[in-house]
Design a protein around this motif. Structure first.
Motif, PDB file in Angstrom:
ATOM      1  N   LEU A 198       0.830  -1.204   0.000  1.00  0.00           N
ATOM      2  CA  LEU A 198       0.000   0.000   0.000  1.00  0.00           C
ATOM      3  C   LEU A 198       0.867   1.257   0.000  1.00  0.00           C
ATOM      4  O   LEU A 198       0.638   2.185  -0.787  1.00  0.00           O
ATOM      5  CB  LEU A 198      -0.926   0.003   1.220  1.00  0.00           C
ATOM      6  CG  LEU A 198      -1.747   1.275   1.455  1.00  0.00           C
ATOM      7  CD1 LEU A 198      -2.739   1.500   0.316  1.00  0.00           C
ATOM      8  CD2 LEU A 198      -2.478   1.198   2.789  1.00  0.00           C
ATOM      9  N   ASP A 199       1.863   1.300   0.875  1.00  0.00           N
ATOM     10  CA  ASP A 199       2.731   2.471   0.961  1.00  0.00           C
ATOM     11  C   ASP A 199       3.468   2.708  -0.356  1.00  0.00           C
ATOM     12  O   ASP A 199       3.639   3.853  -0.797  1.00  0.00           O
ATOM     13  CB  ASP A 199       3.738   2.298   2.101  1.00  0.00           C
ATOM     14  CG  ASP A 199       3.074   2.353   3.470  1.00  0.00           C
ATOM     15  OD1 ASP A 199       1.935   2.856   3.559  1.00  0.00           O
ATOM     16  OD2 ASP A 199       3.694   1.883   4.452  1.00  0.00           O
ATOM     17  N   ALA A 200       3.905   1.613  -0.987  1.00  0.00           N
ATOM     18  CA  ALA A 200       4.619   1.740  -2.266  1.00  0.00           C
ATOM     19  C   ALA A 200       3.693   2.272  -3.355  1.00  0.00           C
ATOM     20  O   ALA A 200       4.100   3.098  -4.195  1.00  0.00           O
ATOM     21  CB  ALA A 200       5.188   0.384  -2.676  1.00  0.00           C
ATOM     22  N   ALA A 201       2.438   1.825  -3.343  1.00  0.00           N
ATOM     23  CA  ALA A 201       1.472   2.296  -4.347  1.00  0.00           C
ATOM     24  C   ALA A 201       1.148   3.774  -4.142  1.00  0.00           C
ATOM     25  O   ALA A 201       1.048   4.544  -5.107  1.00  0.00           O
ATOM     26  CB  ALA A 201       0.198   1.459  -4.273  1.00  0.00           C
ATOM     27  N   ILE A 202       0.997   4.191  -2.886  1.00  0.00           N
ATOM     28  CA  ILE A 202       0.707   5.598  -2.599  1.00  0.00           C
ATOM     29  C   ILE A 202       1.870   6.482  -3.046  1.00  0.00           C
ATOM     30  O   ILE A 202       1.674   7.575  -3.581  1.00  0.00           O
ATOM     31  CB  ILE A 202       0.424   5.794  -1.096  1.00  0.00           C
ATOM     32  CG1 ILE A 202      -0.898   5.115  -0.724  1.00  0.00           C
ATOM     33  CG2 ILE A 202       0.375   7.276  -0.741  1.00  0.00           C
ATOM     34  CD1 ILE A 202      -1.203   5.121   0.761  1.00  0.00           C
ATOM     35  N   ALA A 203       3.088   5.998  -2.848  1.00  0.00           N
ATOM     36  CA  ALA A 203       4.275   6.783  -3.209  1.00  0.00           C
ATOM     37  C   ALA A 203       4.352   7.050  -4.714  1.00  0.00           C
ATOM     38  O   ALA A 203       4.952   8.038  -5.146  1.00  0.00           O
ATOM     39  CB  ALA A 203       5.535   6.055  -2.744  1.00  0.00           C
ATOM     40  N   ILE A 204       3.734   6.183  -5.514  1.00  0.00           N
ATOM     41  CA  ILE A 204       3.745   6.340  -6.969  1.00  0.00           C
ATOM     42  C   ILE A 204       2.802   7.452  -7.419  1.00  0.00           C
ATOM     43  O   ILE A 204       3.038   8.120  -8.434  1.00  0.00           O
ATOM     44  CB  ILE A 204       3.347   5.003  -7.646  1.00  0.00           C
ATOM     45  CG1 ILE A 204       4.434   3.958  -7.422  1.00  0.00           C
ATOM     46  CG2 ILE A 204       3.090   5.185  -9.132  1.00  0.00           C
ATOM     47  CD1 ILE A 204       4.047   2.569  -7.884  1.00  0.00           C
ATOM     48  N   CYS A 205       1.728   7.675  -6.653  1.00  0.00           N
ATOM     49  CA  CYS A 205       0.670   8.591  -7.087  1.00  0.00           C
ATOM     50  C   CYS A 205       1.161  10.031  -7.214  1.00  0.00           C
ATOM     51  O   CYS A 205       1.790  10.571  -6.296  1.00  0.00           O
ATOM     52  CB  CYS A 205      -0.497   8.539  -6.103  1.00  0.00           C
ATOM     53  SG  CYS A 205      -1.315   6.940  -6.014  1.00  0.00           S
ATOM     54  N   ALA A 206       0.868  10.631  -8.355  1.00  0.00           N
ATOM     55  CA  ALA A 206       1.223  12.032  -8.623  1.00  0.00           C
ATOM     56  C   ALA A 206       0.482  12.469  -9.879  1.00  0.00           C
ATOM     57  O   ALA A 206       0.048  11.631 -10.676  1.00  0.00           O
ATOM     58  CB  ALA A 206       2.740  12.177  -8.814  1.00  0.00           C
ATOM     59  N   PRO A 207       0.299  13.772 -10.073  1.00  0.00           N
ATOM     60  CA  PRO A 207      -0.371  14.250 -11.298  1.00  0.00           C
ATOM     61  C   PRO A 207       0.330  13.730 -12.558  1.00  0.00           C
ATOM     62  O   PRO A 207       1.556  13.810 -12.666  1.00  0.00           O
ATOM     63  CB  PRO A 207      -0.245  15.771 -11.184  1.00  0.00           C
ATOM     64  CG  PRO A 207      -0.139  16.037  -9.726  1.00  0.00           C
ATOM     65  CD  PRO A 207       0.646  14.884  -9.162  1.00  0.00           C
ATOM     66  N   GLY A 208      -0.472  13.193 -13.472  1.00  0.00           N
ATOM     67  CA  GLY A 208       0.062  12.716 -14.741  1.00  0.00           C
ATOM     68  C   GLY A 208       0.572  11.289 -14.751  1.00  0.00           C
ATOM     69  O   GLY A 208       0.914  10.758 -15.801  1.00  0.00           O
ATOM     70  N   VAL A 209       0.590  10.648 -13.587  1.00  0.00           N
ATOM     71  CA  VAL A 209       1.056   9.253 -13.533  1.00  0.00           C
ATOM     72  C   VAL A 209      -0.068   8.319 -13.971  1.00  0.00           C
ATOM     73  O   VAL A 209      -1.174   8.395 -13.449  1.00  0.00           O
ATOM     74  CB  VAL A 209       1.515   8.883 -12.114  1.00  0.00           C
ATOM     75  CG1 VAL A 209       1.885   7.407 -12.023  1.00  0.00           C
ATOM     76  CG2 VAL A 209       2.688   9.755 -11.674  1.00  0.00           C
ATOM     77  N   PRO A 210       0.159   7.419 -14.934  1.00  0.00           N
ATOM     78  CA  PRO A 210      -0.878   6.477 -15.381  1.00  0.00           C
ATOM     79  C   PRO A 210      -1.301   5.546 -14.249  1.00  0.00           C
ATOM     80  O   PRO A 210      -0.466   5.106 -13.438  1.00  0.00           O
ATOM     81  CB  PRO A 210      -0.196   5.687 -16.509  1.00  0.00           C
ATOM     82  CG  PRO A 210       0.947   6.542 -16.944  1.00  0.00           C
ATOM     83  CD  PRO A 210       1.402   7.277 -15.722  1.00  0.00           C
ATOM     84  N   PHE A 211      -2.600   5.223 -14.195  1.00  0.00           N
ATOM     85  CA  PHE A 211      -3.105   4.312 -13.168  1.00  0.00           C
ATOM     86  C   PHE A 211      -2.381   2.973 -13.204  1.00  0.00           C
ATOM     87  O   PHE A 211      -2.176   2.335 -12.163  1.00  0.00           O
ATOM     88  CB  PHE A 211      -4.616   4.075 -13.364  1.00  0.00           C
ATOM     89  CG  PHE A 211      -5.463   5.227 -12.903  1.00  0.00           C
ATOM     90  CD1 PHE A 211      -5.388   5.713 -11.619  1.00  0.00           C
ATOM     91  CD2 PHE A 211      -6.371   5.823 -13.778  1.00  0.00           C
ATOM     92  CE1 PHE A 211      -6.169   6.766 -11.192  1.00  0.00           C
ATOM     93  CE2 PHE A 211      -7.163   6.883 -13.360  1.00  0.00           C
ATOM     94  CZ  PHE A 211      -7.068   7.362 -12.074  1.00  0.00           C
ATOM     95  N   LYS A 212      -2.010   2.512 -14.391  1.00  0.00           N
ATOM     96  CA  LYS A 212      -1.411   1.183 -14.522  1.00  0.00           C
ATOM     97  C   LYS A 212      -0.098   1.046 -13.765  1.00  0.00           C
ATOM     98  O   LYS A 212       0.305  -0.064 -13.425  1.00  0.00           O
ATOM     99  CB  LYS A 212      -1.209   0.827 -15.995  1.00  0.00           C
ATOM    100  CG  LYS A 212      -0.211   1.722 -16.731  1.00  0.00           C
ATOM    101  CD  LYS A 212      -0.107   1.319 -18.207  1.00  0.00           C
ATOM    102  CE  LYS A 212       0.897   2.191 -18.953  1.00  0.00           C
ATOM    103  NZ  LYS A 212       0.950   1.800 -20.398  1.00  0.00           N
ATOM    104  N   ARG A 213       0.579   2.168 -13.477  1.00  0.00           N
ATOM    105  CA  ARG A 213       1.832   2.093 -12.740  1.00  0.00           C
ATOM    106  C   ARG A 213       1.618   1.613 -11.311  1.00  0.00           C
ATOM    107  O   ARG A 213       2.500   1.013 -10.701  1.00  0.00           O
ATOM    108  CB  ARG A 213       2.526   3.456 -12.721  1.00  0.00           C
ATOM    109  CG  ARG A 213       3.287   3.785 -13.997  1.00  0.00           C
ATOM    110  CD  ARG A 213       4.348   4.836 -13.725  1.00  0.00           C
ATOM    111  NE  ARG A 213       5.302   4.390 -12.719  1.00  0.00           N
ATOM    112  CZ  ARG A 213       6.119   5.218 -12.052  1.00  0.00           C
ATOM    113  NH1 ARG A 213       6.061   6.526 -12.281  1.00  0.00           N
ATOM    114  NH2 ARG A 213       6.967   4.751 -11.163  1.00  0.00           N
ATOM    115  N   ILE A 214       0.445   1.906 -10.762  1.00  0.00           N
ATOM    116  CA  ILE A 214       0.157   1.487  -9.391  1.00  0.00           C
ATOM    117  C   ILE A 214       0.134  -0.032  -9.312  1.00  0.00           C
ATOM    118  O   ILE A 214       0.640  -0.623  -8.350  1.00  0.00           O
ATOM    119  CB  ILE A 214      -1.193   2.067  -8.909  1.00  0.00           C
ATOM    120  CG1 ILE A 214      -1.113   3.598  -8.911  1.00  0.00           C
ATOM    121  CG2 ILE A 214      -1.545   1.553  -7.528  1.00  0.00           C
ATOM    122  CD1 ILE A 214      -2.429   4.270  -8.596  1.00  0.00           C
ATOM    123  N   GLY A 215      -0.437  -0.684 -10.328  1.00  0.00           N
ATOM    124  CA  GLY A 215      -0.491  -2.142 -10.334  1.00  0.00           C
ATOM    125  C   GLY A 215       0.870  -2.768 -10.567  1.00  0.00           C
ATOM    126  O   GLY A 215       1.088  -3.924 -10.219  1.00  0.00           O
TER     127      GLY A 215
END
Length: 215
Positions: A198-215
């Motif tokens: 969860l923490d790693a997925a939250i760290a990825i989130c930012a404007p312009g980042v594709p949703f697929k990067r979270i997975g």
């Protein structure tokens, strides 16, 4: 072969049974007594008339899926922050109740009381016919467990999922809690690994980042 709905039920049941048979689930201090069994579900709690209801309150049907992008302005973002902050506060209160001997029904009543006293609506209630104001998922219950009369037992793990409807926006948060001191190392490792993910997925989130990067 069976209908699609039947197959989904079998798939869910098969996965939950696999988890329940894994070492560390249902084999704690209480032995097989920790294996999850349905309890008694108490009547639905009332919501005062002055509390704004979400769209599904009357029909108890899930809203239609909206394929449109939702981009919120400053006011919408601030409302989202308020509802999410309140949900987090309710979750902290609910988590403080987690101990052997406490029923998930008691947690539900406390959550319901705090939510309506804060002028919000407990989002799970009546969503798709859900009968309670919070989701409590113990051990092998994967998600969206219904609070009932079962007492939490030493060695259980429980996820509490709090969602509130405030100012026209839903705030949603959940967390895993350990019950007592006898939680197995395997169960602790599972909880730790999911928290790290969860923490790693939250760290990825930012404007312009594709949703697929979270997975």
């Amino acid at each position: 072969i069976g209908r699609p709905a039947d197959l989904r039920v079998e798939a869910k049941r098969g996965f939950s049974e696999l988890l329940s048979r894994k070492k560390g689930f249902g084999e704690g201090k209480g032995g097989s007594a920790n294996r999850l069994k349905p309890g008694i579900i108490s009547p639905q709690l009332e919501v005062p008339a002055h509390i704004p209801r979400p769209p599904y309150y009357e029909t108890q049907e899930n809203p239609d899926w909206d394929d449109n992008y939702q981009v919120h302005g400053k006011e919408g973002i601030e409302r989202m922050r308020r509802s999410s902050k309140f949900a987090a506060e309710v979750l902290e209160m609910a988590g403080s109740m987690v101990k052997p001997g406490v029923t998930t029904d008691a947690i539900d009543r406390a959550v319901h009381k705090m939510v309506i006293e804060g002028g919000a609506y407990p989002s799970p209630l009546r969503y798709g016919g859900f009968p309670k104001s919070v989701c409590t998922s113990i051990n092998e219950c994967i998600c969206h467990g219904i609070p009932d009369s079962r007492e939490l037992q030493d060695g259980d793990i429980v996820n509490i999922d709090v969602t509130v409807f405030l100012d026209g926006h839903h705030g949603d948060t959940s967390r895993m809690f350990f019950v007592g001191e006898s939680v197995t190392e395997e169960a602790r490792a599972l909880v730790a690994a999911t928290k790290e993910s969860l923490d790693a997925a939250i760290a990825i989130c930012a404007p312009g980042v594709p949703f697929k990067r979270i997975g």
